[in-house]
Design a protein around this motif. Structure first.
Motif, PDB file in Angstrom:
ATOM      1  N   GLU A  39      -3.121   7.436  57.581  1.00 18.22           N
ATOM      2  CA  GLU A  39      -3.543   5.840  57.190  1.00 18.22           C
ATOM      3  C   GLU A  39      -3.108   5.991  55.606  1.00 18.22           C
ATOM      4  OE1 GLU A  39      -3.767   3.196  58.114  1.00 18.22           O
ATOM      5  OE2 GLU A  39      -4.791   3.079  60.014  1.00 18.22           O
ATOM      6  N   SER A  40      -2.073   6.629  55.109  1.00 17.92           N
ATOM      7  CA  SER A  40      -1.989   6.459  53.586  1.00 17.92           C
ATOM      8  C   SER A  40      -0.259   6.214  53.589  1.00 17.92           C
ATOM      9  CB  SER A  40      -1.755   8.097  53.284  1.00 17.92           C
ATOM     10  OG  SER A  40      -1.259   8.175  51.729  1.00 17.92           O
ATOM     11  N   GLU A  41       0.190   5.447  52.371  1.00 20.51           N
ATOM     12  CA  GLU A  41       1.135   5.069  52.067  1.00 20.51           C
ATOM     13  C   GLU A  41       2.302   6.077  51.581  1.00 20.51           C
ATOM     14  OE1 GLU A  41       2.378   1.475  51.112  1.00 20.51           O
ATOM     15  OE2 GLU A  41       1.066   1.955  53.058  1.00 20.51           O
ATOM     16  N   PRO A  42       3.500   6.001  51.739  1.00 20.69           N
ATOM     17  CA  PRO A  42       4.516   7.243  51.478  1.00 20.69           C
ATOM     18  C   PRO A  42       4.161   7.592  49.862  1.00 20.69           C
ATOM     19  CG  PRO A  42       5.786   5.294  52.275  1.00 20.69           C
ATOM     20  CD  PRO A  42       4.055   4.825  51.962  1.00 20.69           C
ATOM     21  N   ASP A  43       4.085   9.178  50.024  1.00 23.02           N
ATOM     22  CA  ASP A  43       3.875   9.825  48.879  1.00 23.02           C
ATOM     23  C   ASP A  43       4.695  11.087  48.550  1.00 23.02           C
ATOM     24  OD1 ASP A  43       2.724  11.685  46.945  1.00 23.02           O
ATOM     25  OD2 ASP A  43       0.559  11.220  47.621  1.00 23.02           O
ATOM     26  N   ALA A  44       5.553  10.994  47.503  1.00 19.61           N
ATOM     27  CA  ALA A  44       6.468  11.873  47.215  1.00 19.61           C
ATOM     28  C   ALA A  44       6.226  13.313  47.203  1.00 19.61           C
ATOM     29  CB  ALA A  44       7.126  11.515  45.874  1.00 19.61           C
ATOM     30  N   ARG A  45       4.660  13.572  47.037  1.00 16.41           N
ATOM     31  CA  ARG A  45       4.135  14.712  47.096  1.00 16.41           C
ATOM     32  C   ARG A  45       3.794  15.424  48.249  1.00 16.41           C
ATOM     33  NH1 ARG A  45      -0.632  12.771  43.183  1.00 16.41           N
ATOM     34  NH2 ARG A  45      -0.231  11.375  44.698  1.00 16.41           N
ATOM     35  N   GLY A  46       3.853  14.607  49.236  1.00 16.67           N
ATOM     36  CA  GLY A  46       3.672  15.162  50.638  1.00 16.67           C
ATOM     37  C   GLY A  46       3.727  14.137  51.830  1.00 16.67           C
ATOM     38  N   SER A  47       3.753  14.932  52.989  1.00 15.29           N
ATOM     39  CA  SER A  47       4.039  13.765  54.134  1.00 15.29           C
ATOM     40  C   SER A  47       2.872  13.016  54.418  1.00 15.29           C
ATOM     41  CB  SER A  47       4.549  14.856  55.414  1.00 15.29           C
ATOM     42  OG  SER A  47       5.524  15.477  55.263  1.00 15.29           O
ATOM     43  N   SER A  48       3.083  12.044  55.163  1.00 17.40           N
ATOM     44  CA  SER A  48       2.009  10.994  55.661  1.00 17.40           C
ATOM     45  C   SER A  48       2.292  10.320  56.907  1.00 17.40           C
ATOM     46  CB  SER A  48       1.663  10.019  54.389  1.00 17.40           C
ATOM     47  OG  SER A  48       2.817   9.376  54.182  1.00 17.40           O
ATOM     48  N   VAL A  49       1.139   9.847  57.334  1.00 18.45           N
ATOM     49  CA  VAL A  49       1.364   8.749  58.569  1.00 18.45           C
ATOM     50  C   VAL A  49       0.646   7.630  58.352  1.00 18.45           C
ATOM     51  CG1 VAL A  49       1.045   8.792  61.109  1.00 18.45           C
ATOM     52  CG2 VAL A  49       1.459  10.802  60.136  1.00 18.45           C
ATOM     53  N   SER A  50       1.108   6.643  58.802  1.00 20.77           N
ATOM     54  CA  SER A  50       0.391   5.208  58.532  1.00 20.77           C
ATOM     55  C   SER A  50       0.953   3.872  59.712  1.00 20.77           C
ATOM     56  CB  SER A  50       0.533   4.688  57.122  1.00 20.77           C
ATOM     57  OG  SER A  50       1.997   4.111  57.241  1.00 20.77           O
ATOM     58  N   VAL A  51       0.086   3.121  59.653  1.00 25.38           N
ATOM     59  CA  VAL A  51       0.417   1.862  60.568  1.00 25.38           C
ATOM     60  C   VAL A  51       0.845   0.756  59.517  1.00 25.38           C
ATOM     61  CG1 VAL A  51      -0.911   0.183  62.124  1.00 25.38           C
ATOM     62  CG2 VAL A  51      -1.134   2.839  62.422  1.00 25.38           C
ATOM     63  N   ASP A  52       1.723  -0.031  60.174  1.00 22.02           N
ATOM     64  CA  ASP A  52       2.147  -1.337  59.463  1.00 22.02           C
ATOM     65  C   ASP A  52       1.172  -2.374  59.600  1.00 22.02           C
ATOM     66  OD1 ASP A  52       3.426  -3.459  58.493  1.00 22.02           O
ATOM     67  OD2 ASP A  52       5.261  -2.950  59.326  1.00 22.02           O
ATOM     68  N   ASP A  53       0.056  -2.434  58.629  1.00 19.09           N
ATOM     69  CA  ASP A  53      -0.747  -3.349  58.939  1.00 19.09           C
ATOM     70  C   ASP A  53      -0.444  -4.548  58.571  1.00 19.09           C
ATOM     71  OD1 ASP A  53      -3.541  -1.837  59.644  1.00 19.09           O
ATOM     72  OD2 ASP A  53      -3.117  -0.724  57.705  1.00 19.09           O
ATOM     73  N   ILE A  54       0.578  -4.904  57.752  1.00 17.94           N
ATOM     74  CA  ILE A  54       1.169  -6.141  57.607  1.00 17.94           C
ATOM     75  C   ILE A  54       1.735  -6.719  58.831  1.00 17.94           C
ATOM     76  CG2 ILE A  54       3.153  -7.663  56.376  1.00 17.94           C
ATOM     77  CD1 ILE A  54       2.752  -5.751  53.874  1.00 17.94           C
ATOM     78  N   ALA A  55       2.447  -6.014  59.734  1.00 18.04           N
ATOM     79  CA  ALA A  55       2.700  -6.366  61.166  1.00 18.04           C
ATOM     80  C   ALA A  55       1.672  -6.593  61.911  1.00 18.04           C
ATOM     81  CB  ALA A  55       3.707  -5.167  61.660  1.00 18.04           C
ATOM     82  N   GLY A  56       0.614  -5.808  61.705  1.00 18.48           N
ATOM     83  CA  GLY A  56      -0.575  -6.064  62.592  1.00 18.48           C
ATOM     84  C   GLY A  56      -1.101  -7.435  62.376  1.00 18.48           C
TER      85      GLY A  56
END
Length: 201
Positions: A15-32
């Motif tokens: 549940e995090s925005e893209p971060d150049a320092r590490g991998s992340s996973v999120s949901v597109d809440d705008i689309a939701g």
């Protein structure tokens, strides 16, 4: 998180925005947010209230942004109904304020930025059968919590693929453990709408 990274420990944020320092996973809440309002518009609802709190949180801001985008595209009214918090009690307070309006001044649909708010709104509407859901006001929540399907009127809700997000986060973490030099990746999922009686009757 930074202290953990500084020790060389792999980190994957969920549940995090893209971060150049590490991998992340999120949901597109705008689309939701868009999905929720598009559903209500497709049902012919023209005056939609959005119950929101804590707009400083990215997830809430994105859901509201998506709702506004869908309303503008459909040419329908959107009213933000401010709640004190993201809780059942705060939702009930907003619901009571809606009930206190004349029928002509009420929205004909309500989208809540989480299911707890939606449960509270539904409680206010259902008390003494003051507002019929969905006949008078259709209601949509967000998160599809387990309780959503067992409310007095089962709740239509935007669902996030929690299991898939967890498995993806674990896979990304395993990638980092296997190869610390691998570039970080961000994976975003699109939520889906689970239709129940609070909108479909």
């Amino acid at each position: 998180v930074e202290a953990i990274r500084a020790r060389g420990t792999p980190v994957v944020l969920v549940e995090s925005e893209p971060d150049a320092r590490g991998s992340s996973v999120s949901v597109d809440d705008i689309a939701g947010g868009e999905i929720a309002v598009q559903h209500l518009a497709a049902l012919g609802r023209r005056r939609i209230g959005v119950v929101a709190a804590r707009q400083d949180l990215r997830q809430v801001a994105d859901r509201l942004s998506g709702a506004r985008r869908a309303a503008e595209a459909a040419g329908i009214e959107l009213e933000v109904l401010e709640a004190a918090d993201l809780t059942v009690l705060a939702g009930r307070t907003v619901g009571e304020a809606v009930v206190a309006r004349s029928a002509a001044e009420r929205p004909d649909a309500v989208f809540c930025v989480n299911d707890l708010l939606a449960v509270g709104v539904l409680q206010a509407f259902a008390f003494r059968h003051q507002v019929a859901v969905p006949e008078e006001i259709a209601l949509v929540g967000y998160d599809d919590i387990a309780f959503a399907r067992s409310t007095v009127v089962p709740l239509t809700s935007v669902s996030q693929p929690a299991d898939l997000m967890g498995r993806t986060g674990l896979a990304l973490l395993e990638e980092q453990i296997a190869d610390a030099s691998a570039p970080p990746r961000h994976v975003s999922f699109t939520p889906t709408l689970v239709e129940r009686e609070s909108t479909t009757g």
